[in-house]
Write an enzyme that holds these catalytic residues in place. Structure first.
Site, PDB file in Angstrom:
ATOM      1  N   ASP A   1       0.815  -1.216   0.000  1.00 43.35           N
ATOM      2  CA  ASP A   1       0.000   0.000   0.000  1.00 43.35           C
ATOM      3  C   ASP A   1       0.854   1.275   0.000  1.00 43.35           C
ATOM      4  OD1 ASP A   1      -2.223  -1.713   0.180  1.00 43.35           O
ATOM      5  OD2 ASP A   1      -2.128  -1.714   2.372  1.00 43.35           O
TER       6      ASP A   1
ATOM      7  N   GLU B   1     -13.000  -0.698  -6.821  1.00 39.97           N
ATOM      8  CA  GLU B   1     -12.942  -1.685  -5.740  1.00 39.97           C
ATOM      9  C   GLU B   1     -12.478  -1.033  -4.436  1.00 39.97           C
ATOM     10  OE1 GLU B   1     -13.834  -4.851  -5.920  1.00 39.97           O
ATOM     11  OE2 GLU B   1     -13.209  -5.473  -3.910  1.00 39.97           O
TER      12      GLU B   1
HETATM   13  O1  FUB Z   1      -3.315  -3.797   2.887  1.00 37.58           O
HETATM   14  C1  FUB Z   1      -4.618  -4.078   3.291  1.00 37.58           C
HETATM   15  C2  FUB Z   1      -5.570  -3.764   2.168  1.00 37.58           C
HETATM   16  O2  FUB Z   1      -5.213  -4.460   0.985  1.00 37.58           O
HETATM   17  C3  FUB Z   1      -5.546  -2.321   1.739  1.00 37.58           C
HETATM   18  O3  FUB Z   1      -6.239  -1.480   2.621  1.00 37.58           O
HETATM   19  C4  FUB Z   1      -6.149  -2.446   0.391  1.00 37.58           C
HETATM   20  O4  FUB Z   1      -5.980  -1.293  -0.423  1.00 37.58           O
HETATM   21  C5  FUB Z   1      -5.434  -3.656  -0.153  1.00 37.58           C
HETATM   22  O5  FUB Z   1      -4.188  -3.312  -0.698  1.00 37.58           O
END
Ligand code: FUB
Length: 605
Positions: free
Chosen positions: A47, A221
């Site tokens: 992220d 998404e």
């Molecule tokens: O890293 C946890 C979750 O997975 C994030 O909040 C989303 O964007 C995805 O990458």
């Protein structure tokens, strides 16, 4: 450390793969591009959220725990660079534990700068409701430490992935969401908002068409990344689960309506999620994402990577593929100023940890582990190498190789036992044959088990290169006060003037000092002073100069500041007072006012 050993073991297994790659590369010319993606190899990262501040790229990430079988994430991490390939590890200045009301899930956030403070917006689970909420942490420094700004969630509706942009009229917007997309208008304090949350009308013309999921008719998404470039607003997002790809929409207004513009990065890379972050920096545009490319990597053990790209003349973003090469280096790295050991282009086997001397150090070094630092400009030649080291065992050696872990050996430094893993000493050794620009490999050798810790390094010699267009030294302590300008995440804050450097004077007395400006901006500048010992060793130094009209110093690193009227006095820190004959150390500072070239006096003791 148990979990860290999992990744460590995987990386050691990965060495077989890398060794094959490197042995092929050893046959290639020095200028051939080598794998530099993912950006971080010591831990799994996810992220990405880049921020350009004061001529440097700060990269805020999540941290996938080793061996995860879900999004098991306890803290967030910070890294930084000036050249897009050598990244300095600033550790973990924010965790779930920072928020007294949070229970778990350090998921995808973003940090922004405003009015002298850094605000980091993150999704995490509220213990009392069991729902995902958005918290906001604040710090005076881009590298923290961060504290909970308000002691409760800023906003909570069970949805995730905040992104914040401060528009040119000063209005800040916080977008977030999965499965919906929401925004609030933040107040100028950045820790409260006006009105209530607005749900974006997700239309297929705005966010593309998804088939096969009646509940989600559009491609949106999660993971929105919101910004403006020129007069166009961008909403870049993770599309269509699972596996996700990265798509984007644009608008002439910060709140839409949005027009779907297509795919940026197709589904690829061994992770079923992906997550975008985009900046302009130093004249280039950069796309950050994550994948499962490290040994042991996958959907819950992800790694952040970066690619350079060019916008179309209509503001379009091209399709971008994941590479192991990554972005090209901007400029070169200066080995004649102190560099942190945790500034790394690629490594094998080592980890990082908090150092008692400030910042981080490299640790858990074992026989044949190595660190690559890319594009090191030795100029006409280095003659000696110094390293800050500590060892609770009997130490080992730092071998200095060029262009490969088994490339030309230009020096070898013995590291003794020092009586403790944080009992630091500086070792030096001679260097022969390090001229021009090369990738530098620190190869660590010795007996079994952990050999030593490594905090920083510096070469000296006649080869001081011309200044590059970007500052190459990483401050070991980040500035806690910020310049008066208010940088935003995009466009980049490129230096507004070419850095200047005073000629190196001959060293005849106890010490001498040379100054150069490494960055300027409206109302402020950043400078560096290199202190060089004369023909005798010194155990301490003080550099003095007179401030020009309108100048004030707001922060010094690698030195201790005292001011009296317009007289500035910087003395050595506890760790860089002892200099061997002709050895150098560099301190840096942030200042308000207009840059000028001061006359320095250096007193050694
Ligand atoms: O890293 C946890 C979750 O997975 C994030 O909040 C989303 O964007 C995805 O990458």
């Amino acid at each position: 450390m148990g979990s860290a050993f999992t990744l460590r073991a995987r990386l050691k297994r990965g060495v077989v793969w890398m060794a094959g790659l490197l042995s092929v590369m050893a046959l290639l010319p020095a200028t051939t591009a080598r794998a530099d993606n993912p950006i971080v190899q010591t831990i799994y990262t996810a992220d990405p959220a880049p921020l350009v501040y004061n001529g440097r790229v700060y990269l805020y990430t999540g941290h996938d725990e080793d061996g995860s079988t879900y999004f098991t994430m306890k803290d967030w991490r910070v890294f930084s660079t000036t050249d897009m390939v050598n990244w300095t590890d600033h550790g973990s200045p924010l965790s779930v534990a920072t928020f007294s009301w949070a229970k778990s899930d350090a998921w995808a956030g973003q940090a922004v700068y405003r009015n002298g403070k850094f605000y980091w917006y993150v999704p995490t689970t509220n213990r009392s409701t069991g729902r995902m909420a958005i918290g906001v942490a604040v710090s005076d420094s881009p590298t923290g430490p961060f504290k909970d700004a308000i002691g409760r969630p800023l906003v909570e509706n069970g949805e995730i992935d905040p992104t914040v942009y401060i528009d040119s009229d000063g209005q800040a917007y916080l977008y977030w969401g999965n499965p919906n997309l929401w925004y609030v208008k933040l107040n100028s304090d950045m820790i409260s908002y006006s009105g209530s949350a607005t749900k974006v009308n997700l239309t297929t013309s705005g966010f593309g068409t998804r088939t096969g999921d009646a509940n989600r008719p559009t491609l949106f998404e999660e993971g929105p990344w919101f910004y403006k470039r020129g007069s166009l607003y961008y909403m870049v997002f993770a599309a269509k689960c699972c596996s996700e790809f990265i798509a984007y929409s644009t608008s002439s207004s910060p709140t839409g309506p949005w027009t779907y513009r297509g795919t940026i990065m197709s589904t690829q890379g061994s992770s079923f999620t992906n997550h975008p972050g985009i900046i302009d920096y130093n004249g280039g545009s950069y796309f950050f994402y994550h994948n499962g490319a490290l040994p042991g990597g996958g959907g819950y053990t992800r790694s952040v990577a970066v690619e350079k790209f060019t916008y179309g003349s209509d503001g379009s973003i091209p399709t971008i593929n994941m590479t192991t090469t990554g972005a090209p280096q901007i400029g070169t790295l200066n080995p004649y100023v102190r560099q942190e050991a945790e500034t790394i282009a690629w490594e094998s086997g080592v980890e990082t940890e908090v150092s008692t001397e400030g910042g981080m150090n490299v640790g858990f070094v074992e026989n044949n582990d190595y660190i690559k630092v890319k594009g090191v400009a030795f100029g006409s030649g280095a003659t000696s190498f110094s390293a800050r080291v500590a060892s609770a065992t009997s130490g080992g050696k730092i071998e200095l190789h060029l262009d490969g872990v088994n490339g030309t050996l230009v020096g070898s430094c013995n590291v003794p036992g020092t009586g403790g893993w944080q009992t630091w000493t500086t070792v030096s050794c001679s260097v022969n044959g390090a001229t021009g620009t090369h990738d530098l490999y620190f190869k660590f050798t010795g007996g079994s088990g952990n050999l030593f810790n490594f905090n920083w390094w510096q070469f000296s010699g006649a080869g001081q290169p011309s200044p590059s267009a970007t500052p190459s030294q990483s401050p070991s302590q980040s500035p806690s006060q910020s310049p008066s300008q208010s940088p935003s995440q995009s466009p980049s804050q490129s230096p507004s003037a070419t850095p200047t450097r005073t000629p190196t004077p001959p060293v005849t007395g106890a010490c001498s000092a040379t100054y150069h400006t490494t960055n300027t901006w409206s109302g402020g500048f950043q400078g560096e002073v290199t202190v060089t010992a004369g023909s005798s060793a010194i155990s301490g130094w003080t550099v003095k100069w007179t401030l020009a009209s309108g100048q004030t110093i707001s922060q010094v690193w690698n030195g201790a500041l005292t001011t009296s009227g317009s007289t500035v006095s910087v003395s050595n820190a506890s760790y860089n007072g002892s200099l061997a004959p002709s050895a150098s150390t560099t301190f840096g500072f942030l200042a308000n006012g207009t840059a000028s070239t001061p006359t320095l006096t250096c007193t050694g003791s």
